[in-house]
Design a protein around this motif. Structure first.
Motif, PDB file in Angstrom:
ATOM      1  N   ARG A 211      -1.417   1.166  11.795  1.00 52.80           N
ATOM      2  CA  ARG A 211      -2.678   0.723  11.192  1.00 52.80           C
ATOM      3  C   ARG A 211      -2.398  -0.223  10.021  1.00 52.80           C
ATOM      4  O   ARG A 211      -3.078  -1.235   9.860  1.00 52.80           O
ATOM      5  N   ARG A 212      -1.390   0.084   9.222  1.00 54.71           N
ATOM      6  CA  ARG A 212      -1.036  -0.821   8.114  1.00 54.71           C
ATOM      7  C   ARG A 212      -0.602  -2.185   8.651  1.00 54.71           C
ATOM      8  O   ARG A 212      -0.908  -3.219   8.050  1.00 54.71           O
ATOM      9  N   VAL A 213       0.113  -2.181   9.780  1.00 56.41           N
ATOM     10  CA  VAL A 213       0.581  -3.448  10.361  1.00 56.41           C
ATOM     11  C   VAL A 213      -0.614  -4.265  10.868  1.00 56.41           C
ATOM     12  O   VAL A 213      -0.657  -5.493  10.710  1.00 56.41           O
ATOM     13  N   LEU A 214      -1.601  -3.591  11.440  1.00 57.38           N
ATOM     14  CA  LEU A 214      -2.811  -4.309  11.889  1.00 57.38           C
ATOM     15  C   LEU A 214      -3.526  -4.964  10.707  1.00 57.38           C
ATOM     16  O   LEU A 214      -4.237  -5.947  10.864  1.00 57.38           O
ATOM     17  N   ARG A 215      -3.307  -4.410   9.519  1.00 55.86           N
ATOM     18  CA  ARG A 215      -3.930  -4.983   8.307  1.00 55.86           C
ATOM     19  C   ARG A 215      -3.045  -6.062   7.693  1.00 55.86           C
ATOM     20  O   ARG A 215      -3.314  -6.527   6.580  1.00 55.86           O
ATOM     21  N   GLY A 216      -1.914  -6.368   8.352  1.00 54.55           N
ATOM     22  CA  GLY A 216      -1.106  -7.499   7.916  1.00 54.55           C
ATOM     23  C   GLY A 216       0.217  -7.158   7.256  1.00 54.55           C
ATOM     24  O   GLY A 216       0.940  -8.053   6.823  1.00 54.55           O
ATOM     25  N   GLU A 217       0.561  -5.876   7.164  1.00 52.40           N
ATOM     26  CA  GLU A 217       1.832  -5.530   6.495  1.00 52.40           C
ATOM     27  C   GLU A 217       3.026  -5.666   7.421  1.00 52.40           C
ATOM     28  O   GLU A 217       2.907  -5.587   8.646  1.00 52.40           O
ATOM     29  N   ASP A 218       4.181  -5.799   6.819  1.00 53.82           N
ATOM     30  CA  ASP A 218       5.441  -5.794   7.555  1.00 53.82           C
ATOM     31  C   ASP A 218       5.701  -4.363   8.048  1.00 53.82           C
ATOM     32  O   ASP A 218       5.523  -3.407   7.277  1.00 53.82           O
ATOM     33  N   PRO A 219       6.121  -4.179   9.315  1.00 57.64           N
ATOM     34  CA  PRO A 219       6.270  -2.818   9.859  1.00 57.64           C
ATOM     35  C   PRO A 219       7.219  -1.922   9.068  1.00 57.64           C
ATOM     36  O   PRO A 219       6.903  -0.751   8.812  1.00 57.64           O
ATOM     37  N   VAL A 220       8.366  -2.450   8.676  1.00 58.52           N
ATOM     38  CA  VAL A 220       9.352  -1.595   7.983  1.00 58.52           C
ATOM     39  C   VAL A 220       8.855  -1.230   6.587  1.00 58.52           C
ATOM     40  O   VAL A 220       8.924  -0.063   6.167  1.00 58.52           O
ATOM     41  N   LEU A 221       8.289  -2.225   5.865  1.00 59.03           N
ATOM     42  CA  LEU A 221       7.747  -1.928   4.535  1.00 59.03           C
ATOM     43  C   LEU A 221       6.578  -0.947   4.647  1.00 59.03           C
ATOM     44  O   LEU A 221       6.406  -0.061   3.801  1.00 59.03           O
ATOM     45  N   ALA A 222       5.801  -1.093   5.710  1.00 60.35           N
ATOM     46  CA  ALA A 222       4.658  -0.186   5.915  1.00 60.35           C
ATOM     47  C   ALA A 222       5.158   1.251   6.088  1.00 60.35           C
ATOM     48  O   ALA A 222       4.636   2.182   5.473  1.00 60.35           O
ATOM     49  N   ALA A 223       6.187   1.429   6.916  1.00 57.39           N
ATOM     50  CA  ALA A 223       6.723   2.782   7.147  1.00 57.39           C
ATOM     51  C   ALA A 223       7.340   3.337   5.870  1.00 57.39           C
ATOM     52  O   ALA A 223       7.140   4.508   5.521  1.00 57.39           O
ATOM     53  N   GLN A 224       8.056   2.500   5.151  1.00 59.70           N
ATOM     54  CA  GLN A 224       8.700   2.963   3.907  1.00 59.70           C
ATOM     55  C   GLN A 224       7.676   3.318   2.837  1.00 59.70           C
ATOM     56  O   GLN A 224       7.935   4.157   1.980  1.00 59.70           O
ATOM     57  N   GLY A 225       6.513   2.661   2.908  1.00 58.08           N
ATOM     58  CA  GLY A 225       5.526   2.846   1.838  1.00 58.08           C
ATOM     59  C   GLY A 225       4.417   3.820   2.165  1.00 58.08           C
ATOM     60  O   GLY A 225       3.432   3.911   1.427  1.00 58.08           O
ATOM     61  N   LEU A 226       4.535   4.568   3.273  1.00 53.66           N
ATOM     62  CA  LEU A 226       3.445   5.488   3.659  1.00 53.66           C
ATOM     63  C   LEU A 226       3.119   6.470   2.535  1.00 53.66           C
ATOM     64  O   LEU A 226       4.007   7.020   1.894  1.00 53.66           O
ATOM     65  N   GLN A 227       1.827   6.698   2.355  1.00 55.30           N
ATOM     66  CA  GLN A 227       1.326   7.628   1.335  1.00 55.30           C
ATOM     67  C   GLN A 227       0.472   8.691   2.035  1.00 55.30           C
ATOM     68  O   GLN A 227      -0.032   8.444   3.121  1.00 55.30           O
ATOM     69  N   PRO A 228       0.302   9.849   1.412  1.00 57.14           N
ATOM     70  CA  PRO A 228      -0.506  10.893   2.044  1.00 57.14           C
ATOM     71  C   PRO A 228      -1.878  10.396   2.533  1.00 57.14           C
ATOM     72  O   PRO A 228      -2.331  10.765   3.622  1.00 57.14           O
ATOM     73  N   ASP A 229      -2.511   9.507   1.788  1.00 58.93           N
ATOM     74  CA  ASP A 229      -3.833   8.980   2.181  1.00 58.93           C
ATOM     75  C   ASP A 229      -3.813   8.231   3.504  1.00 58.93           C
ATOM     76  O   ASP A 229      -4.847   8.084   4.160  1.00 58.93           O
ATOM     77  N   ASP A 230      -2.649   7.715   3.864  1.00 53.06           N
ATOM     78  CA  ASP A 230      -2.530   6.959   5.113  1.00 53.06           C
ATOM     79  C   ASP A 230      -2.770   7.823   6.344  1.00 53.06           C
ATOM     80  O   ASP A 230      -2.974   7.309   7.436  1.00 53.06           O
ATOM     81  N   LEU A 231      -2.687   9.152   6.163  1.00 45.67           N
ATOM     82  CA  LEU A 231      -2.773  10.025   7.333  1.00 45.67           C
ATOM     83  C   LEU A 231      -4.209  10.444   7.640  1.00 45.67           C
ATOM     84  O   LEU A 231      -4.442  11.319   8.460  1.00 45.67           O
ATOM     85  N   PHE A 232      -5.168   9.806   6.993  1.00 47.38           N
ATOM     86  CA  PHE A 232      -6.577  10.139   7.227  1.00 47.38           C
ATOM     87  C   PHE A 232      -7.353   8.942   7.780  1.00 47.38           C
ATOM     88  O   PHE A 232      -6.943   7.806   7.591  1.00 47.38           O
ATOM     89  N   GLY A 233      -8.461   9.241   8.424  1.00 49.68           N
ATOM     90  CA  GLY A 233      -9.345   8.185   8.921  1.00 49.68           C
ATOM     91  C   GLY A 233      -9.521   8.290  10.422  1.00 49.68           C
ATOM     92  O   GLY A 233      -8.542   8.451  11.156  1.00 49.68           O
ATOM     93  N   ASP A 234     -10.772   8.215  10.887  1.00 51.67           N
ATOM     94  CA  ASP A 234     -11.062   8.345  12.313  1.00 51.67           C
ATOM     95  C   ASP A 234     -10.390   7.250  13.130  1.00 51.67           C
ATOM     96  O   ASP A 234     -10.025   7.454  14.285  1.00 51.67           O
ATOM     97  N   ASP A 235     -10.231   6.062  12.524  1.00 52.83           N
ATOM     98  CA  ASP A 235      -9.676   4.955  13.300  1.00 52.83           C
ATOM     99  C   ASP A 235      -8.199   5.161  13.653  1.00 52.83           C
ATOM    100  O   ASP A 235      -7.664   4.458  14.501  1.00 52.83           O
ATOM    101  N   LEU A 236      -7.550   6.152  13.033  1.00 57.63           N
ATOM    102  CA  LEU A 236      -6.159   6.447  13.424  1.00 57.63           C
ATOM    103  C   LEU A 236      -6.076   6.813  14.902  1.00 57.63           C
ATOM    104  O   LEU A 236      -5.038   6.653  15.527  1.00 57.63           O
TER     105      LEU A 236
END
Ligand code: CDP
Length: 206
Positions: free
Chosen positions: A43-68
């Motif tokens: 989902r972070r990558v769909l918003r324009g982030e680099d995949p590796v930086l997105a994975a390294q930067g995951l935060q607890p809030d990232d695990l919520f949301g119906d669109d997941l």
């Protein structure tokens, strides 16, 4: 008992989630749906982030949301999951969860093969393509998603091929995993078979 790890793997929509949550509830273990880590990265990558930086930067809030749970995020998850550095970024979190005291159930694709090769119990849950697509279609339609059985079938087939065909940590039954084919079972019967299997090992205390 201080540590007890249950590894549950299998292809998309095989019933891993229901079985993992049910096993965790039955034995009082904590559950980690590792697919959520890849979905959150996707989902972070769909918003324009680099995949590796997105994975390294995951935060607890990232695990919520119906669109997941959407098909678009699932496809993005499956694409980022094929990148070795993305998987590396997520390994330690999963292993630390598996080692927690009080017991842990992790479900995904590579838990019994790569993340927890020494898990106390390994299950490989599968079902026919048709049954998996029908189950996922019902779930998504009930949640109000704009999907057809055909589109769900196509999404699962594409992800399964990518997930099983990648070089790093492909979807695979570990040699010592118990195979649970739920094609002809209700999900309750599948859960009860999984619970019986875990109980047989857990009660031996090894
Ligand atoms: O719920 P479903 O089985 O459809 O998918 P999921 O478990 O949420 O996983 C979404 C995607 O993440 C999968 O298609 C895999 O590409 C990836 N994944 C993975 O590579 N390794 C895991 N341990 C878990 C998920």
């Amino acid at each position: 008992m201080t540590r007890f790890t249950v590894a549950i793997d299998g292809p998309a929509a095989a019933g891993k989630g229901t079985i993992s949550r049910g096993v965790a509830r039955k034995f009082g273990f904590q559950h980690l749906d590792t697919g959520l880590l890849y979905r959150a990265t996707g989902r972070r990558v769909l918003r324009g982030e680099d995949p590796v930086l997105a994975a390294q930067g995951l935060q607890p809030d990232d695990l919520f949301g119906d669109d997941l749970r959407s098909g678009e995020v699932a496809q993005s998850a499956s694409r980022v999951a094929a990148i070795p550095a993305v998987r590396t970024a997520l390994v330690e979190f999963q292993r630390a969860f598996a080692r927690r005291t009080g017991g842990a159930v992790l479900d995904g694709r590579d838990i019994g093969t790569v993340i927890c090769p020494d898990a106390d119990v390994k299950l490989y849950v599968t079902a026919s393509d048709k049954v998996r697509a029908e189950r996922r279609y019902k779930e998504l339609a009930a949640a109000g998603a704009d999907v057809t059985l055909q589109s769900v079938l196509a999404d699962l087939a594409e992800r399964d091929a990518r997930d099983a065909g990648r070089d790093t940590a492909p979807t695979k039954q570990a040699n010592d995993a118990f195979l649970l084919d739920t094609s002809e079972m209700t999900i309750q019967a599948a859960l009860s078979a999984a619970v019986d299997f875990v109980a047989a090992v857990y009660s031996r205390g090894d």
